[in-house]
Scaffold this motif. Sequence first.
Motif, PDB file in Angstrom:
ATOM      1  N   ALA A   1       0.204   3.559   2.449  1.00  0.00           N
ATOM      2  CA  ALA A   1      -0.972   2.808   3.047  1.00  0.00           C
ATOM      3  C   ALA A   1      -1.916   2.477   1.742  1.00  0.00           C
ATOM      4  O   ALA A   1      -2.497   1.378   2.024  1.00  0.00           O
ATOM      5  CB  ALA A   1      -2.049   4.161   3.604  1.00  0.00           C
ATOM      6  N   ALA A   2      -1.779   3.030   0.726  1.00  0.00           N
ATOM      7  CA  ALA A   2      -2.620   2.475  -0.493  1.00  0.00           C
ATOM      8  C   ALA A   2      -1.898   1.249  -0.802  1.00  0.00           C
ATOM      9  O   ALA A   2      -2.583   0.194  -1.391  1.00  0.00           O
ATOM     10  CB  ALA A   2      -2.345   3.536  -1.718  1.00  0.00           C
ATOM     11  N   LEU A   3      -0.675   1.146  -0.960  1.00  0.00           N
ATOM     12  CA  LEU A   3       0.316  -0.256  -1.299  1.00  0.00           C
ATOM     13  C   LEU A   3      -0.127  -1.385  -0.171  1.00  0.00           C
ATOM     14  O   LEU A   3      -0.459  -2.674  -0.706  1.00  0.00           O
ATOM     15  CB  LEU A   3       1.633  -0.123  -1.394  1.00  0.00           C
ATOM     16  N   ILE A   4      -0.153  -1.218   0.884  1.00  0.00           N
ATOM     17  CA  ILE A   4      -0.665  -2.027   1.988  1.00  0.00           C
ATOM     18  C   ILE A   4      -2.173  -2.531   1.847  1.00  0.00           C
ATOM     19  O   ILE A   4      -2.309  -3.486   1.880  1.00  0.00           O
ATOM     20  CB  ILE A   4      -0.325  -1.494   3.455  1.00  0.00           C
ATOM     21  N   ALA A   5      -3.011  -1.699   1.593  1.00  0.00           N
ATOM     22  CA  ALA A   5      -4.212  -1.987   1.265  1.00  0.00           C
ATOM     23  C   ALA A   5      -4.420  -2.830   0.066  1.00  0.00           C
ATOM     24  O   ALA A   5      -5.326  -3.836   0.335  1.00  0.00           O
ATOM     25  CB  ALA A   5      -5.326  -0.704   1.099  1.00  0.00           C
ATOM     26  N   LYS A   6      -3.686  -2.579  -0.775  1.00  0.00           N
ATOM     27  CA  LYS A   6      -3.695  -3.462  -2.082  1.00  0.00           C
ATOM     28  C   LYS A   6      -3.073  -4.694  -2.065  1.00  0.00           C
ATOM     29  O   LYS A   6      -3.851  -5.732  -2.219  1.00  0.00           O
ATOM     30  CB  LYS A   6      -2.966  -2.779  -3.362  1.00  0.00           C
TER      31      LYS A   6
END
Length: 42
Positions: free
Chosen positions: A15-20
Amino acid sequence: MWKKILIIAGVIGAAALIAKKVKESNDERALWHEATTAPDLR
């Protein structure tokens, strides 16, 4: 127990990678919009 923690950590990481990636994409689009629109000289 450890398996559940690893799965949760993986989901949070993804989720953090997608948000970035989404934020970088929006920033890039905003930069192109600013660079390609005519300046308002009023």
